[in-house]
Every structure is written in structure tokens, then in C-alpha cells.
Design an enzyme around this catalytic site. Structure first.
Site, PDB file in Angstrom:
ATOM      1  CE  LYS A   1       0.159  -0.742   6.374  1.00 30.57           C
ATOM      2  NZ  LYS A   1      -0.095  -0.071   5.082  1.00 30.57           N
TER       3      LYS A   1
ATOM      4  N   GLY B   1     -17.243  -3.052  18.738  1.00 32.50           N
ATOM      5  CA  GLY B   1     -16.156  -3.786  19.364  1.00 32.50           C
ATOM      6  C   GLY B   1     -15.308  -2.870  20.220  1.00 32.50           C
TER       7      GLY B   1
ATOM      8  CB  THR C   1      -0.922  -0.001   1.228  1.00 38.01           C
ATOM      9  OG1 THR C   1      -1.649  -1.232   1.257  1.00 38.01           O
ATOM     10  CG2 THR C   1      -1.892   1.160   1.183  1.00 38.01           C
TER      11      THR C   1
ATOM     12  CB  CYS D   1      -4.817  -2.782   6.847  1.00 38.70           C
ATOM     13  SG  CYS D   1      -3.932  -4.113   6.012  1.00 38.70           S
TER      14      CYS D   1
ATOM     15  NE  ARG E   1       1.064  -7.303  11.627  1.00 36.97           N
ATOM     16  CZ  ARG E   1       1.142  -7.511  10.315  1.00 36.97           C
ATOM     17  NH1 ARG E   1       2.042  -6.839   9.598  1.00 36.97           N
ATOM     18  NH2 ARG E   1       0.337  -8.379   9.733  1.00 36.97           N
TER      19      ARG E   1
END
Length: 433
Positions: A260, A250, A123, A257, A325
Site C-alpha cells: 500500500k 523470496g 501512514t 505496509c 494481509r
């Protein structure tokens, strides 16, 4: 088709999935990664990452000798097309860190022979593909942008069954080659300029982030008004213009993804003099989900958070993966630990989670959910592992009498939890938080 030789740079979630799935199609596929230990494990059939279906495809490709792994870029010298699948993490200002992309393209420029195509699956910000193309033009190489749209825990399925394949290039030969390599129906291939392809990836992820944050804001409103977020989003999702995906509340969104990519999109907007307040607001809403949870617990626990014994069920950023992450579960744990709580954590993939990651979040990992919940003042469901529904909640209640069960994912049966003698709070439910 078998004559086309494919290369992949990077053996992470995207690169490894790309490599094994292309090899499955019968393509001669070579994958390069600079981590010698990872390459050794891949050669031995160990997929390194936990992704359904990946190990079988990896071993099949290696045994068939149409899938190989290397640490040296020279292994890509005879490739017709090379997919660059390296990380583009956030810099401090939110910009995408392109050092890995730059290094990969520079090395490929010295190794590949014309008229090879370099396809960026990483990306990257708008303008990157054209800039890389200018760099390699004198070498007779083409560069295209072909962003990935793979979901962790569904990556193999998504590669085999894409809802769209984006090819951003103004070079007809590159487009034709990539069409051939992907081998999907024309109706699923969307051709566009490199700039559009680059922005389309960021725009897609940012929109998902906006939907998730909106659902969490609605959940907060539901809890205060007596409405039920499940009913509200069920109604919304029935509208084909909205759709039901990414409307589940949630503890916040995370992973590799959305955080960032939303930051990078905002950075790109600032550089172009364009505000993107919707994306900025989504990030702000996401940042306060920790506060929603801790505030609810402070209100419910007689002694507050200091020295409270809290159990976190689920530590990965989503179920069916080992990825932590930017995990919202760990963000919540870190905030609770900072407030003085004693946080124990259980996850079905605990054995694959780095101990240093848990220590940083202030979590003591426990490999048995019943041991983890013993004597807990509060039990938090933070990741949507379906196994948590099947826990013996009456037994848990015996070991943690009076505990509060705060279900951030609305995963559990509230009646079953209450029937076991525990206090249940759902996310955006009547009587919840």
C-alpha cells in the site's frame, strides 16, 4: 513523567504496541478502539494479535491500572497527547484511504481540551498533517506527524529500541511533549517538518521494496548463469553503503505496509507531476514472482499444474506472525489453484488463520506438515518459518517419493533434501529457478 496522560486510537499492531509500551514506561495510557469484542478481550488480558512480548506487557499494564481500553472517545478527554494509529488502506487508484484518520481526528477535535496534541502514527500522504492541524487550530489543539517504524514479530523490541524516532511538527510545545513521551536519547530523535515526516515514511518503505525486488531479479539472473544469490548478496551486504538487510530473495514482498505504501507513493508522485520509475519497477518485479514459481513447476512436473498435488509450507506473509494481509504465499497458492493444482497448506499458526482467507486462495488447510505433504508432487517453502528446517525430510520423501521441493526462501539444507531422495530447487541457486 507520570503526570503526562497518553491516549491511543486504534488497537491494531501499531496502536496496541504503542499503548502497552508507553504504559510500561509508567504513563497513564488509555486506548480506544471501536471494536467492542476486541476491547473486551484486551481488558481481559488477551492481546488479540500474535506478537512476541505483547501479552505480558498488556497484562502488566492492566493489572497496574495505568493501561485501559475503551470504545468511547470520551475516555480520551483528559489526555495530553493522543496517537492516531488507524488503518490507511489503498484505494483502487493507489491513494491512501484516509476515512479512518479523518473520522478519528474529527472526533478528537470535539473531545480533547487545549493544548492537547494529536500525533499521527498512521501512514498518511504529504499534506495530511498540516490539513488536520488547520482543522483543529481553532480548538487550540496541535497536530504532529510521528510515523511508526515497527516490524511485525519484532514490534515490542522495535518500540523499546528504536533506531530513529521521527517528529514532524512546527509547534515547539508538541515536539517537547512527544520527546518527553518517547523518552529516548536525543541522538535517536529526528525533528523535521510534517511534510518531510510524512514523505520519509513512504520513502523508507519504498526503498525496502526496491531492495527486495532487486534481490529477486538478481536471483533469477543467478539461476540462469550458475551463480549463487547467497554469495552475491553476501558480497553486497558486506559493503556498509548497501547493508545486508532486505537482500534475501523470496516469493515476493507483501504484508500490510509495502504494497500500500509503494502504491500511495506512486499516487503522490503522479499528483505532483513526478515519476518514480524505480518504485514502479519494484512493484512490477514483485508482481511476476508468482509467474517465476509457476513456470518452474510447469517445467518440472511431468503432467504440468492441472491436478498436480502441491503443498505450501507457510501461509502468513512472514514468519512469527499470524498476519496474512497481502501474503505472497497466498498469492502463489491462488495462482496455482487457478491453474488447476490441488493446493494443501500448512502453517505453524494455521489455527489463527481465517478459513475464508484460505478458501479465497484455493488452499485446503492441513494442521500437520506430514499429512499436508503426503503424496505431494511438489512442496513449496513460501514462508521462512525455521521449523521447516527441522522436519523429517526422509519421512516426507517416503510419503511423497520423487516430489520437487521448491524453496523460495532458501531456508532448507539442499544436501539434506537431495539426500532424502527429493529434487531440490533454490531461489537463485545453481540448478535452481
Amino acid at each position: 513523567m507520570s503526570a503526562v496522560k497518553v491516549g491511543v486510537v486504534g488497537a491494531g499492531y501499531v496502536g496496541l504496541t504503542t499503548a502497552v509500551c508507553l504504559a510500561e514506561r509508567g504513563l497513564d495510557t488509555a486506548c480506544v478502539d471501536l471494536d467492542a469484542d476486541k476491547v473486551g478481550r484486551l481488558k481481559a488480558g488477551d492481546p488479540v494479535i500474535d506478537e512476541p512480548g505483547l501479552q505480558l506487557l498488556l497484562r502488566s499494564g492492566v493489572e497496574a491500572r495505568n493501561l485501559s481500553f475503551h470504545t468511547d472517545y470520551d475516555a480520551l478527554a483528559d489526555r495530553d497527547v493522543v496517537f492516531v494509529c488507524v488503518p490507511t488502506p489503498s484505494s483502487l487508484d493507489g491513494a491512501a484511504d484516509l476515512r479512518a484518520v479523518e473520522a478519528a481526528v474529527n472526533t478528537l477535535g470535539a473531545v480533547l481540551s487545549p493544548p492537547a496534541v494529536v500525533a499521527l502514527k498512521s501512514t498518511v500522504p504529504v499534506g495530511t498533517t498540516r490539513r488536520m492541524a488547520a482543522r483543529l487550530r481553532d480548538r487550540g489543539l496541535s497536530v504532529a506527524c510521528s510515523p511508526e517504524f515497527l516490524r511485525e514479530s519484532h514490534a515490542v523490541y522495535d518500540f523499546r529500541n528504536p533506531d530513529r524516532v521521527v517528529i514532524g511538527s512546527e509547534t515547539p510545545r508538541a515536539v517537547a511533549l512527544l520527546r518527553n513521551v518517547y523518552g529516548v536519547g536525543s541522538q535517536r530523535i529526528i525533528e523535521m517538518s510534517p511534510e518531510s515526516a510524512e514523505l520519509a515514511k513512504y520513502a523508507s518503505n519504498a526503498f525496502l521494496a526496491v531492495k527486495l525486488s532487486y534481490a529477486n531479479s538478481l536471483a533469477r539472473l543467478c539461476a540462469r548463469t550458475g551463480a549463487d544469490i547467497a554469495d552475491v548478496t553476501r558480497c553486497m551486504g558486506a559493503d556498509v553503503r548497501i547493508g545486508g538487510h532486505f537482500l534475501q530473495p523470496g516469493p515476493g514482498w507483501g504484508g500490510s505496509c509495502l504494497p500500500k505504501d509503494t502504491a500511495a507513493l506512486l499516487h503522490a508522485g503522479r499528483g505532483a507531476g513526478v515519476d518514480l520509475p524505480e518504485v514502479a519497477a519494484a512493484r512490477t518485479t514483485n508482481d511476476v514472482q508468482n509467474e517465476r514459481i509457476t513456470t518452474a513447476l510447469e517445467r518440472l512436473l511431468p503432467g504440468g499444474l492441472p491436478n498436480a498435488k502441491i503443498t505450501a509450507l507457510g501461509l502468513t506473509f512472514k514468519a512469527h506472525t499470524t498476519d496474512t494481509r497481502d501474503s505472497p504465499a497466498l498469492r502463489v497458492c491462488g495462482r496455482l489453484a487457478a491453474a488447476g493444482a490441488q493446493v494443501s497448506g500448512y502453517d505453524p499458526r494455521l489455527g489463527s488463520i481465517d478459513a475464508a482467507t484460505l478458501n479465497l486462495a484455493g488452499v485446503v488447510g492441513v494442521d500437520d506438515p506430514y499429512v499436508a505433504t503426503k503424496a505431494a508432487n511438489a512442496i513449496l517453502v513460501l514462508t521462512e518459518w525455521p521449523q521447516f528446517r527441522d522436519l523429517d525430510w526422509p519421512s516426507i520423501a517416503e510419503q511423497a517419493p520423487g516430489a520437487v521441493v521448491l524453496d523460495t526462501r532458501n531456508l532448507l539444507n539442499s544436501n539434506a533434501i537431495a539426500g532424502a531422495g527429493l529434487q531440490y530447487l533454490g531461489n537463485g541457486t545453481p540448478g535452481g529457478y
